[in-house]
Scaffold this motif. Sequence first.
Motif, PDB file in Angstrom:
ATOM      1  N   ARG A  24       0.779  -1.298  -0.058  1.00 25.91           N
ATOM      2  CA  ARG A  24      -0.087  -0.012   0.097  1.00 25.91           C
ATOM      3  C   ARG A  24       0.970   1.243   0.072  1.00 25.91           C
ATOM      4  O   ARG A  24       0.435   2.274  -0.522  1.00 25.91           O
ATOM      5  CB  ARG A  24      -0.830  -0.055   1.159  1.00 25.91           C
ATOM      6  N   ILE A  25       1.834   1.187   0.728  1.00 30.03           N
ATOM      7  CA  ILE A  25       2.912   2.357   0.685  1.00 30.03           C
ATOM      8  C   ILE A  25       3.625   2.828  -0.657  1.00 30.03           C
ATOM      9  O   ILE A  25       3.408   3.723  -1.360  1.00 30.03           O
ATOM     10  CB  ILE A  25       4.084   2.002   1.639  1.00 30.03           C
ATOM     11  N   LEU A  26       3.872   1.521  -1.554  1.00 28.39           N
ATOM     12  CA  LEU A  26       4.307   1.645  -3.128  1.00 28.39           C
ATOM     13  C   LEU A  26       3.022   2.331  -3.623  1.00 28.39           C
ATOM     14  O   LEU A  26       3.522   3.241  -4.613  1.00 28.39           O
ATOM     15  CB  LEU A  26       4.806   0.461  -3.402  1.00 28.39           C
ATOM     16  N   GLN A  27       1.857   1.871  -3.424  1.00 29.13           N
ATOM     17  CA  GLN A  27       0.850   2.122  -4.245  1.00 29.13           C
ATOM     18  C   GLN A  27       0.500   3.691  -4.086  1.00 29.13           C
ATOM     19  O   GLN A  27       0.104   4.555  -5.008  1.00 29.13           O
ATOM     20  CB  GLN A  27      -0.546   1.259  -4.109  1.00 29.13           C
ATOM     21  N   GLY A  28       0.696   4.032  -2.901  1.00 27.20           N
ATOM     22  CA  GLY A  28       0.448   5.340  -2.398  1.00 27.20           C
ATOM     23  C   GLY A  28       1.528   6.276  -2.960  1.00 27.20           C
ATOM     24  O   GLY A  28       0.967   7.480  -3.638  1.00 27.20           O
ATOM     25  N   LEU A  29       2.718   6.111  -2.914  1.00 25.96           N
ATOM     26  CA  LEU A  29       3.512   6.693  -3.550  1.00 25.96           C
ATOM     27  C   LEU A  29       3.394   6.773  -5.130  1.00 25.96           C
ATOM     28  O   LEU A  29       3.777   8.025  -5.715  1.00 25.96           O
ATOM     29  CB  LEU A  29       4.994   6.111  -3.455  1.00 25.96           C
ATOM     30  N   ALA A  30       2.748   5.665  -5.710  1.00 26.44           N
ATOM     31  CA  ALA A  30       2.662   6.084  -7.209  1.00 26.44           C
ATOM     32  C   ALA A  30       1.478   6.699  -7.676  1.00 26.44           C
ATOM     33  O   ALA A  30       1.631   7.541  -8.596  1.00 26.44           O
ATOM     34  CB  ALA A  30       2.577   4.432  -7.671  1.00 26.44           C
ATOM     35  N   VAL A  31       0.231   6.540  -6.815  1.00 28.76           N
ATOM     36  CA  VAL A  31      -0.715   7.497  -7.329  1.00 28.76           C
ATOM     37  C   VAL A  31      -0.451   8.754  -6.864  1.00 28.76           C
ATOM     38  O   VAL A  31      -1.209   9.635  -7.659  1.00 28.76           O
ATOM     39  CB  VAL A  31      -2.087   7.177  -6.334  1.00 28.76           C
ATOM     40  N   GLY A  32       0.018   9.257  -5.790  1.00 31.02           N
ATOM     41  CA  GLY A  32       0.502  10.537  -5.391  1.00 31.02           C
ATOM     42  C   GLY A  32       1.326  11.113  -6.577  1.00 31.02           C
ATOM     43  O   GLY A  32       1.222  12.209  -6.867  1.00 31.02           O
ATOM     44  N   ALA A  33       2.131  10.644  -7.097  1.00 34.15           N
ATOM     45  CA  ALA A  33       3.121  10.990  -8.217  1.00 34.15           C
ATOM     46  C   ALA A  33       2.623  11.284  -9.405  1.00 34.15           C
ATOM     47  O   ALA A  33       2.703  12.170  -9.927  1.00 34.15           O
ATOM     48  CB  ALA A  33       4.341  10.141  -8.412  1.00 34.15           C
ATOM     49  N   ALA A  34       1.622  10.241  -9.591  1.00 35.49           N
ATOM     50  CA  ALA A  34       0.881  10.322 -10.901  1.00 35.49           C
ATOM     51  C   ALA A  34      -0.197  11.291 -11.169  1.00 35.49           C
ATOM     52  O   ALA A  34      -0.737  11.744 -12.161  1.00 35.49           O
ATOM     53  CB  ALA A  34       0.411   9.054 -11.266  1.00 35.49           C
ATOM     54  N   SER A  35      -1.196  11.431 -10.041  1.00 39.98           N
ATOM     55  CA  SER A  35      -2.389  12.129 -10.123  1.00 39.98           C
ATOM     56  C   SER A  35      -2.701  13.377 -10.759  1.00 39.98           C
ATOM     57  O   SER A  35      -3.012  13.629 -11.601  1.00 39.98           O
ATOM     58  CB  SER A  35      -3.218  12.163  -8.652  1.00 39.98           C
ATOM     59  N   GLY A  36      -1.656  14.409 -10.094  1.00 34.51           N
ATOM     60  CA  GLY A  36      -1.444  15.770 -10.795  1.00 34.51           C
ATOM     61  C   GLY A  36      -0.889  15.839 -12.042  1.00 34.51           C
ATOM     62  O   GLY A  36      -1.271  16.530 -12.886  1.00 34.51           O
ATOM     63  N   ALA A  37       0.091  15.004 -12.360  1.00 38.28           N
ATOM     64  CA  ALA A  37       0.716  15.086 -13.623  1.00 38.28           C
ATOM     65  C   ALA A  37      -0.165  14.226 -14.719  1.00 38.28           C
ATOM     66  O   ALA A  37      -0.209  14.904 -15.712  1.00 38.28           O
ATOM     67  CB  ALA A  37       1.964  14.273 -13.603  1.00 38.28           C
TER      68      ALA A  37
END
Length: 409
Positions: A119-132
């Motif tokens: 879940r930590i890895l997924q959170g980092l991924a979605v956080g990095a990608a959402s705005g971009a």
Amino acid sequence: MTVGQSTTPDHGALQQDSPSASGLRFWGTAYTLLILLTGTNVATPLYHGYAQRFGFSPLVMTLVFAVYMGVLIPSLLIAGPASDAVGRRRILLPALALAALGSAGFALASNVVWLFAARILQGLAVGAASGALTAALTELEPHGDRRRAALVSAVASAGGMGVGPLLGAVLAQYLPAPYVTPFAVELALSVPAVVAVATLPQTRVASRWRPRHPSIPVGMGALFAAAGTGAFLGFAVVGVFLTLIPTYAATLSGSANLVIGGAAAALLPAAWAVAQLLGYGRSERALEFTGFPLLAIGLAALAVAGSISSLPLLLCATVLAGAGHGLVFLSGLTAINAAAPVERHADVLSTYFVMAYCGSGGPVIGVGLLAGATGLLSAVQIFATAVAVLCVLRLIIGAVVALGREWRR
């Protein structure tokens, strides 16, 4: 620390594309957002099974969900502004790699620590990608229509949140290796997303990026307060539904079939997406004044559903709450997307997503704590009643502010 130094914007690459190529990139980016959110929600119907396999409580279940938000928010704050400076592709490709590692972590999980790590890895991924990704959709929209780009972004997000639980439930229920197969299929579906991101034009603005605290552009404070409040309340509902409703539905139905819980979880984002499609083109105020009543009525129905142990009423409540949240979220996203300065587009969108995702963190943990003392059904009822009241208050405040503006004119 300076992460990257940009050059002048490479708008020529977008202008020289043929309409078909521009449209292909636009929809490829939308697919990437869809599949990214699908991957982070595939495990939703499996959490009850994980709890039984690894022996953890409803509180730990909510913590597994909430840790995702704990890393997603700082990731949003760092990666959103960074993508404005160094380009979308340089942020999105690593984000997709992190998402793939998160899915692999679920597939390999042998205890609850693996779930937290995934879940930590997924959170980092979605956080990095959402705005971009949202900013990229706006830049790639073939006709420069920001409202349409906001709609596609919102529907793709809702679609991923709906497809994920249903896909996970169907694959786990009817195919071998139920705790591996859903994630293997999701990884296969991610391959076209990687190709789509790899072919994005490397656009960036003429600025240097340095880490900074969240900020709102001058003149957008009132807009953020109104949009952010609605997004927070709506995502509080989404967080509780996606985390606990599969178990809630299984309790009311008396069935162990994963598809029942997965379908119940998928119903909310499905209603969210349909409502946004139907609401497209309406003013932000009209969306808000329709969305908040639907959200409040849905939550009230959710509280009653537990009291009378009615699965049909639970499903009706899910549709109403999902539709209400969809309209409220689209209202805020459309307003923020239209007002965001070009040079801080992903930065501003990321700040809005932070306000929204905060609603998916704390309230879910609160429901988990309450469930330990009162039981799951009672905890969900108390949560639903409290948030319904807050939605009514937010609607009243919005109406008073709107009347005040009209009177001053």
